[in-house]
Design an enzyme around this catalytic site. Sequence first.
Site: not given
Length: 146
Positions: A67, A70
């Site tokens: 991600c 993230c």
Amino acid sequence: MSLITTYCSHCFTRNRLPDEKLDSNAKCGRCHAALAGMSPVAGRAAQFDTLINSDVPVVVDFWASWCGPCLQFAPVFQEMARELEPQIRFVKLDTEQEAAIASRYAIRSIPTLMVFRQGQVLAQRSGSLPKSLFKEWLLSVSAEAK
């Protein structure tokens, strides 16, 4: 004097101590390491309930290695952990490695941030945040928790 319960970031033992003793010098009664010595800690199924059942607010970053947002948010989370520990505790939970916990909390998008106290969800928000907004959000949630 009131007693609070929190976890040791080394051995994950629950510790009870007077609230005025919760500072960077607080030591674990079992392993004698600094209670907040390693932060953020990696959330694992074996100790996750111990981590979130703290009298001190615990913010969990539900994330995954694939991600992009993230990964961009990770340094902000790390910096806040260094700045706000031990008044707020910090846990990173990899949703790929700990899919059962992610499922338990119905994590649908990542990063998702959840703040727990005594095992209860106090607040939740999805998406990465700039440092100033993240800090503001954490401080307002922890103030409401008192």
